[in-house]
Design a protein around this motif. Structure first.
Motif, mmCIF file in Angstrom:
data_model
loop_
_atom_site.group_PDB
_atom_site.id
_atom_site.type_symbol
_atom_site.label_atom_id
_atom_site.label_comp_id
_atom_site.label_asym_id
_atom_site.label_seq_id
_atom_site.Cartn_x
_atom_site.Cartn_y
_atom_site.Cartn_z
ATOM 1 N N MET A 61 0.838 -1.202 0.000
ATOM 2 C CA MET A 61 0.000 0.000 0.000
ATOM 3 C C MET A 61 0.878 1.260 0.000
ATOM 4 S SD MET A 61 -3.162 0.872 2.477
ATOM 5 C CE MET A 61 -3.207 2.502 3.115
ATOM 6 N N PRO A 62 0.699 2.141 -0.985
ATOM 7 C CA PRO A 62 1.530 3.339 -1.067
ATOM 8 C C PRO A 62 1.182 4.345 0.039
ATOM 9 C CG PRO A 62 -0.104 3.352 -2.818
ATOM 10 C CD PRO A 62 -0.248 2.045 -2.098
ATOM 11 N N PRO A 63 2.167 5.105 0.477
ATOM 12 C CA PRO A 63 1.946 6.072 1.554
ATOM 13 C C PRO A 63 0.820 7.070 1.275
ATOM 14 C CG PRO A 63 4.286 5.870 1.076
ATOM 15 C CD PRO A 63 3.554 5.077 0.031
ATOM 16 N N GLU A 64 0.602 7.407 0.014
ATOM 17 C CA GLU A 64 -0.448 8.376 -0.297
ATOM 18 C C GLU A 64 -1.848 7.835 0.021
ATOM 19 O OE1 GLU A 64 1.092 6.847 -4.350
ATOM 20 O OE2 GLU A 64 1.974 7.467 -2.463
ATOM 21 N N TYR A 65 -1.981 6.525 0.248
ATOM 22 C CA TYR A 65 -3.274 5.933 0.614
ATOM 23 C C TYR A 65 -3.472 5.865 2.131
ATOM 24 C CZ TYR A 65 -4.092 4.186 -4.188
ATOM 25 O OH TYR A 65 -4.320 4.061 -5.529
ATOM 26 N N TYR A 66 -2.442 6.119 2.907
ATOM 27 C CA TYR A 66 -2.519 5.952 4.367
ATOM 28 C C TYR A 66 -3.663 6.738 5.001
ATOM 29 C CZ TYR A 66 2.083 3.657 4.317
ATOM 30 O OH TYR A 66 3.141 2.809 4.097
ATOM 31 N N GLY A 67 -3.959 7.907 4.490
ATOM 32 C CA GLY A 67 -5.027 8.726 5.056
ATOM 33 C C GLY A 67 -6.426 8.189 4.781
ATOM 34 N N ARG A 68 -6.534 7.152 3.972
ATOM 35 C CA ARG A 68 -7.833 6.583 3.603
ATOM 36 C C ARG A 68 -8.023 5.165 4.137
ATOM 37 N NH1 ARG A 68 -11.774 9.096 2.304
ATOM 38 N NH2 ARG A 68 -12.425 7.657 0.704
ATOM 39 N N LYS A 69 -7.232 4.794 5.141
ATOM 40 C CA LYS A 69 -7.273 3.416 5.637
ATOM 41 C C LYS A 69 -8.670 2.992 6.081
ATOM 42 C CE LYS A 69 -2.471 2.903 6.995
ATOM 43 N NZ LYS A 69 -1.551 2.673 8.109
#
Length: 100
Positions: A61-69
């Motif tokens: 999972m790319p870091p740019e997706y972390y805010g949408r976990k």
């Protein structure tokens, strides 16, 4: 922000299409594409990789997706169940077991 959950939706739509087309006898995936599609999550472009990219907690999972976990968790189980169904459809028993 909706792009991340859109990725899951598109993967689910693709899986439903494949399963439906297979039911009509329209799926025939040959080597080497079959092996690539059934590759491990570490294999870029494999079905497992595509699902892992939008799965909270997966190293792919790319870091740019972390805010949408949280949003991604909502469909993660459904998405992985579809991955297993596709693996069972086009893989052998051993390959299908790896997806579970």
């Amino acid at each position: 922000a909706e792009v991340t959950t859109h990725v899951q939706d598109e993967l689910l739509h693709w899986g439903r299409f494949v399963l439906s087309a297979a039911g009509a006898g329209l799926i025939d995936v040959r080597e080497p594409e079959r092996a690539h599609l059934l590759g491990a999550p570490s294999d870029t472009g494999s079905l497992s990789f595509l699902a892992a990219v939008c799965t909270p907690g997966a190293r792919e999972m790319p870091p740019e997706y972390y805010g949408r976990k949280e949003a991604l968790r909502a469909k993660a189980r459904e998405m992985w169940e579809m991955v297993v169904r596709v693996f069972m459809l086009i893989g052998d028993e051993e390959e299908a077991a790896m997806a579970e």
